[in-house]
Structures are given as structure tokens and as C-alpha cells.
Design a protein around this motif. Structure first.
Motif, mmCIF file in Angstrom:
data_model
loop_
_atom_site.group_PDB
_atom_site.id
_atom_site.type_symbol
_atom_site.label_atom_id
_atom_site.label_comp_id
_atom_site.label_asym_id
_atom_site.label_seq_id
_atom_site.Cartn_x
_atom_site.Cartn_y
_atom_site.Cartn_z
ATOM 1 N N ASP A 123 -8.281 2.716 -4.227
ATOM 2 C CA ASP A 123 -9.248 1.866 -3.165
ATOM 3 C C ASP A 123 -10.471 2.753 -2.819
ATOM 4 O O ASP A 123 -11.585 2.352 -2.600
ATOM 5 C CB ASP A 123 -8.649 1.253 -1.935
ATOM 6 C CG ASP A 123 -7.789 0.056 -2.507
ATOM 7 O OD1 ASP A 123 -8.077 -0.533 -3.627
ATOM 8 O OD2 ASP A 123 -6.862 -0.559 -1.589
ATOM 9 N N ARG A 133 -2.244 3.654 -3.992
ATOM 10 C CA ARG A 133 -3.240 2.532 -3.869
ATOM 11 C C ARG A 133 -4.397 2.858 -3.008
ATOM 12 O O ARG A 133 -5.565 2.358 -3.186
ATOM 13 C CB ARG A 133 -2.422 1.674 -3.268
ATOM 14 C CG ARG A 133 -3.172 0.064 -2.776
ATOM 15 C CD ARG A 133 -3.866 -0.601 -4.009
ATOM 16 N NE ARG A 133 -4.748 -1.401 -3.852
ATOM 17 C CZ ARG A 133 -4.472 -2.757 -3.546
ATOM 18 N NH1 ARG A 133 -3.303 -3.208 -3.828
ATOM 19 N NH2 ARG A 133 -5.554 -3.684 -3.128
ATOM 20 N N SER A 134 -4.155 3.639 -2.102
ATOM 21 C CA SER A 134 -5.183 4.134 -1.099
ATOM 22 C C SER A 134 -6.182 5.020 -1.684
ATOM 23 O O SER A 134 -7.494 4.835 -1.533
ATOM 24 C CB SER A 134 -4.752 4.845 0.270
ATOM 25 O OG SER A 134 -3.735 4.061 0.835
ATOM 26 N N TYR A 146 0.882 -1.140 -0.074
ATOM 27 C CA TYR A 146 -0.120 0.068 -0.062
ATOM 28 C C TYR A 146 0.938 1.389 -0.101
ATOM 29 O O TYR A 146 1.836 1.205 0.767
ATOM 30 C CB TYR A 146 -0.823 0.012 1.048
ATOM 31 C CG TYR A 146 -2.356 -0.677 0.952
ATOM 32 C CD1 TYR A 146 -3.277 0.046 0.692
ATOM 33 C CD2 TYR A 146 -2.424 -1.832 0.825
ATOM 34 C CE1 TYR A 146 -4.448 -0.258 0.509
ATOM 35 C CE2 TYR A 146 -3.571 -2.738 0.662
ATOM 36 C CZ TYR A 146 -4.702 -1.632 0.429
ATOM 37 O OH TYR A 146 -5.895 -2.422 0.039
ATOM 38 N N ASN A 147 0.444 2.298 -0.743
ATOM 39 C CA ASN A 147 0.927 3.615 -0.720
ATOM 40 C C ASN A 147 -0.218 4.508 -0.863
ATOM 41 O O ASN A 147 -1.276 4.059 -0.993
ATOM 42 C CB ASN A 147 2.046 3.655 -1.924
ATOM 43 C CG ASN A 147 1.430 3.625 -3.039
ATOM 44 O OD1 ASN A 147 0.222 3.494 -3.400
ATOM 45 N ND2 ASN A 147 2.796 3.302 -4.103
ATOM 46 N N ILE A 160 -2.032 1.740 -11.304
ATOM 47 C CA ILE A 160 -2.653 0.881 -10.023
ATOM 48 C C ILE A 160 -4.133 0.505 -10.538
ATOM 49 O O ILE A 160 -4.479 -0.889 -10.184
ATOM 50 C CB ILE A 160 -2.433 1.555 -8.802
ATOM 51 C CG1 ILE A 160 -0.980 1.726 -8.256
ATOM 52 C CG2 ILE A 160 -3.414 0.788 -7.700
ATOM 53 C CD1 ILE A 160 -0.875 2.685 -7.211
#
Length: 64
Positions: free
Chosen positions: A10, A6-7, A2-3, A45
Motif C-alpha cells: 500500500d 500489505r502495508s 493487514y500485515n 499481495i
């Protein structure tokens, strides 16, 4: 792994659960901090997570 990117992806994928304003706010904040280079990372991503159809229009709207 996670970075921040990515957060954000999501958050956009689960925007119906967490709320669209919060997801868009996270996207806008990430783009302001990372600049145009952050767009490529988000798209990479999103492509891996099959969420490009969600990310692309949102990024275009935030950058417009």
C-alpha cells in the motif's frame, strides 16, 4: 487483513501521497527483516491488488 507486507504494498501504491523516499524505506526495511521469502509474499499481495508493475521494479532496485 493487514500485515507488514500489505502495508508495504500500500505504501508503494500510494507513494505519491506519502512520498517515494518513505515508501522505498519501508520496502527496504521489510526486505531486510523478511529476507528473500518476503519477496514472494510482496509479489502475491501486489498481484491481488494489481500493483505488481509497481512492486517488481522497486524490489529489484532495492535488492540490487
Amino acid at each position: 487483513m493487514y500485515n507488514a507486507a500489505r502495508s508495504v504494498v500500500d505504501a508503494m501504491r500510494h507513494r505519491s501521497r506519502i512520498g517515494e523516499p518513505l515508501a522505498l524505506s519501508a520496502l527496504g526495511r521489510h526486505l531486510r527483516r523478511s529476507g528473500r521469502g518476503g519477496v514472494g509474499e510482496l509479489q502475491h499481495i501486489a498481484r491481488e491488488l494489481d500493483a505488481l508493475s509497481v512492486i517488481r521494479p522497486a524490489v529489484e532496485a532495492v535488492l540490487a
